[in-house]
Design a protein around this motif. Structure first.
Motif, PDB file in Angstrom:
ATOM      1  N   GLY A  85       0.845  -1.205  -0.117  1.00  0.00           N
ATOM      2  CA  GLY A  85       0.110   0.037   0.081  1.00  0.00           C
ATOM      3  C   GLY A  85       0.811   1.324  -0.010  1.00  0.00           C
ATOM      4  N   PRO A  86       0.271   2.305  -0.256  1.00  0.00           N
ATOM      5  CA  PRO A  86       0.774   3.645  -0.256  1.00  0.00           C
ATOM      6  C   PRO A  86       1.501   4.191   0.839  1.00  0.00           C
ATOM      7  N   ASP A  87       0.874   3.814   2.224  1.00  0.00           N
ATOM      8  CA  ASP A  87       1.524   4.296   3.473  1.00  0.00           C
ATOM      9  C   ASP A  87       2.570   3.285   3.979  1.00  0.00           C
ATOM     10  N   TRP A  88       3.019   2.531   3.339  1.00  0.00           N
ATOM     11  CA  TRP A  88       4.014   1.651   3.590  1.00  0.00           C
ATOM     12  C   TRP A  88       5.289   2.544   3.649  1.00  0.00           C
ATOM     13  N   ASP A  89       6.050   2.713   4.920  1.00  0.00           N
ATOM     14  CA  ASP A  89       7.310   3.563   4.732  1.00  0.00           C
ATOM     15  C   ASP A  89       8.480   2.558   5.167  1.00  0.00           C
TER      16      ASP A  89
END
Length: 83
Positions: free
Chosen positions: A32-36
């Motif tokens: 997902g786009p929130d994975w850091d």
């Protein structure tokens, strides 16, 4: 009598490059786009530090021996064991 029939075999090759690229894209999409990734690495370093904190003298000696032998990574963040 067994005859050698290897000359009758048809060579079979497959290039998995496309499938590997597809698999990696699916993994990144699933994260997902929130994975850091940097936050994940920091969290792993913090967990490692916490795991090996507060050791008594015997535990510290055992830990030091395992690090020296390359079984465990040293205390530097992001470091892997030598072996």
């Amino acid at each position: 009598m067994n005859q050698d029939r290897t000359t009758e075999l048809v060579p079979f090759t497959i290039d998995l490059t496309f499938e590997e690229a597809r698999r990696r894209a699916a993994v990144v999409a699933a994260l997902g786009p929130d994975w850091d990734p940097m936050a994940v690495l920091r969290g792993e370093d913090e967990a490692y530090t916490l795991l090996y904190s507060g050791l008594d003298a015997d535990q510290q000696r055992a830990y030091d021996r395992l690090v020296a032998a390359g079984v465990l990574p040293d205390g530097d963040p992001g470091r892997a064991a030598a072996h």
